[in-house]
Design a protein around this motif. Structure first.
Motif, PDB file in Angstrom:
ATOM      1  N   ALA A 108     -14.479 -49.663  -0.022  1.00 37.75           N
ATOM      2  CA  ALA A 108     -15.869 -49.260  -0.271  1.00 37.75           C
ATOM      3  C   ALA A 108     -15.925 -48.007  -1.130  1.00 37.75           C
ATOM      4  O   ALA A 108     -16.737 -47.904  -2.057  1.00 37.75           O
ATOM      5  CB  ALA A 108     -16.597 -49.048   1.056  1.00 37.75           C
ATOM      6  N   TRP A 109     -15.072 -47.031  -0.829  1.00 40.90           N
ATOM      7  CA  TRP A 109     -15.061 -45.776  -1.589  1.00 40.90           C
ATOM      8  C   TRP A 109     -14.730 -46.018  -3.057  1.00 40.90           C
ATOM      9  O   TRP A 109     -15.412 -45.536  -3.947  1.00 40.90           O
ATOM     10  CB  TRP A 109     -14.055 -44.816  -0.971  1.00 40.90           C
ATOM     11  CG  TRP A 109     -13.831 -43.560  -1.757  1.00 40.90           C
ATOM     12  CD1 TRP A 109     -12.794 -43.276  -2.592  1.00 40.90           C
ATOM     13  CD2 TRP A 109     -14.685 -42.408  -1.791  1.00 40.90           C
ATOM     14  NE1 TRP A 109     -12.935 -42.033  -3.148  1.00 40.90           N
ATOM     15  CE2 TRP A 109     -14.080 -41.468  -2.668  1.00 40.90           C
ATOM     16  CE3 TRP A 109     -15.887 -42.068  -1.151  1.00 40.90           C
ATOM     17  CZ2 TRP A 109     -14.653 -40.227  -2.936  1.00 40.90           C
ATOM     18  CZ3 TRP A 109     -16.449 -40.836  -1.421  1.00 40.90           C
ATOM     19  CH2 TRP A 109     -15.840 -39.933  -2.301  1.00 40.90           C
ATOM     20  N   ILE A 112     -17.604 -48.166  -4.824  1.00 39.50           N
ATOM     21  CA  ILE A 112     -18.870 -47.450  -5.025  1.00 39.50           C
ATOM     22  C   ILE A 112     -18.713 -46.326  -6.040  1.00 39.50           C
ATOM     23  O   ILE A 112     -19.545 -46.169  -6.944  1.00 39.50           O
ATOM     24  CB  ILE A 112     -19.409 -46.925  -3.684  1.00 39.50           C
ATOM     25  CG1 ILE A 112     -19.852 -48.105  -2.811  1.00 39.50           C
ATOM     26  CG2 ILE A 112     -20.575 -45.960  -3.897  1.00 39.50           C
ATOM     27  CD1 ILE A 112     -20.214 -47.720  -1.391  1.00 39.50           C
ATOM     28  N   THR A 113     -17.643 -45.532  -5.906  1.00 43.03           N
ATOM     29  CA  THR A 113     -17.489 -44.413  -6.844  1.00 43.03           C
ATOM     30  C   THR A 113     -17.155 -44.901  -8.251  1.00 43.03           C
ATOM     31  O   THR A 113     -17.656 -44.350  -9.233  1.00 43.03           O
ATOM     32  CB  THR A 113     -16.434 -43.415  -6.354  1.00 43.03           C
ATOM     33  OG1 THR A 113     -15.177 -44.093  -6.156  1.00 43.03           O
ATOM     34  CG2 THR A 113     -16.880 -42.754  -5.066  1.00 43.03           C
TER      35      THR A 113
END
Length: 387
Positions: A108-109, A112-113
């Motif tokens: 997810a990190w 998303i980033t």
């Protein structure tokens, strides 16, 4: 040697094809990075997940407790663990990821980033989107699941929006309180350009985030953050080749090869040179906000003695600004070839650092800045500094 001097063979169609191949290779490397991150060696992201995990559980000051973090992070199965050294406002970002299982949080990190960074960068250079998607400088930040994609998105947003939406640009700079040494040139850049709305917005955003973190997490968390400085100090003590070769500054490489005295001298020279760029850019580029942004972001890679290859996704802005200038005004001799090398540099210099025994990224950053600065005569004068 015209094939090198002019590089006419490097057409738009070929660039897109090469970018697609590079993006596919990058995806394969990213999968490999994920598998390694889930193994016993661990990953930088453990520090962020561990800090977010205890924050989501209601104990934010434990983000800076080394004993707690060791237990939380090694509880994932990793044999290694990492100190969390970012300021408390960053915990607002990390808490949602800390509430997820570690393997899912990593995905997810990164997704998303990277998505945020790519969206902002494509907004800045919509015609050059294949070069954004394939940018190797973003790959290394993604592979480490580090902060460079998030901070890079903020810096690119600031450079792109300053001429149109100065308050938004300034707010993006203010959010960099989560990693403040990346914004060290911003006050001088904004003030010398008379961008007072952006200057004020940056201050409000930074102070507001610090105040909110104090209200949300308490004074104990702010006090605990000060103890993390000892962890950073311990990393910088002594000559650790493995650590210094991962850094992208003249300071780090000089410490490795010439000792502390030369390292400090080069850090001072590099820092003041970057500061001079920030203060003179408006005059050089006729108050063209995007052009000054390209110069200041290139100089940012030289401003701090503490920087890593995974911090460099923001260099997409000066790199693609040069590409756009070449497409509009014509490429200078050997400029196409130079831009190919600089495009690859953030990842390539890290990959070659250990085999060569030196990280060449500081020289690449200096070359990028020189190319941007020498494009100053091409730009037409824009608006006055008071607008």
């Amino acid at each position: 040697m015209d094939w090198l001097r002019q590089a006419d063979w490097l057409t738009r169609e070929r660039v897109r094809g090469y970018a697609l191949l590079l993006a596919l290779a990058g995806l394969g490397l990213l999968v490999n990075s994920y598998l390694k991150a889930m193994g016993p060696a661990g990953t930088d992201f453990l520090a962020f997940w561990g800090a977010g995990h205890v924050t989501a559980a209601g104990d934010p000051k434990a983000a800076y407790d080394l004993a707690v973090q060791q237990g939380v992070q090694t509880g994932t199965g990793s044999e290694g663990w990492f100190a969390f050294v970012n300021p408390p406002p960053f915990l607002f970002v990390l808490a949602p990821f800390g509430s997820l299982p570690f393997p899912l949080a990593w995905i997810a990190w990164v997704a998303i980033t990277w998505g945020l960074w790519a969206w902002v960068s494509i907004r800045a250079f919509p015609r050059l989107w294949p070069l954004v998607v394939a940018y190797p400088g973003a790959l290394i930040a993604a592979g480490h699941a580090q902060t460079g994609l998030l901070t890079g998105a903020l810096l690119v947003l600031a450079a792109h929006e300053l001429g149109k939406r100065p308050a938004l640009s300034g707010a993006a700079i203010g959010v960099l309180v989560i990693k403040p040494h990346l914004a060290v040139l911003a006050p001088f850049w904004l003030a010398t350009g008379g961008k007072w709305r952006a200057f004020l917005a940056a201050g409000i955003a930074a102070i507001g985030l610090l105040a909110l973190s104090w209200l949300a997490f308490g004074g104990e968390t702010l006090a605990a953050y000060s103890t993390s400085w000892r962890a950073s100090e311990a990393l910088m003590e002594g000559i650790n080749p493995d650590f210094l070769l991962r850094m992208t500054t003249f300071y780090a490489q000089a410490r490795l090869w010439a000792g502390d005295g030369v390292a400090v001298a080069l850090a001072v020279i590099s820092g003041f040179a970057a500061l001079a760029v920030a203060m003179l850019a408006w005059r050089r580029f006729g108050y063209d906000a995007r052009a000054t942004g390209a110069a200041v972001l290139a100089a940012t890679a030289l401003a701090s003695p503490y920087l890593f290859n995974y911090d460099l996704p923001f260099l997409i802005f000066p790199t693609l600004w040069l590409v756009a200038q070449g497409l509009e005004h014509g490429f200078r001799p050997y400029e196409k070839l130079g831009l190919v090398l600089l495009y690859l540099a953030p990842y390539a210099t890290r990959a070659l650092a250990f085999p060569l025994g030196i990280n060449l990224m500081p020289l690449a950053a200096l070359a990028l800045l020189a190319l941007v600065w020498t494009r100053g005569g091409v730009r037409k004068a824009g608006t006055s500094p008071s607008t």
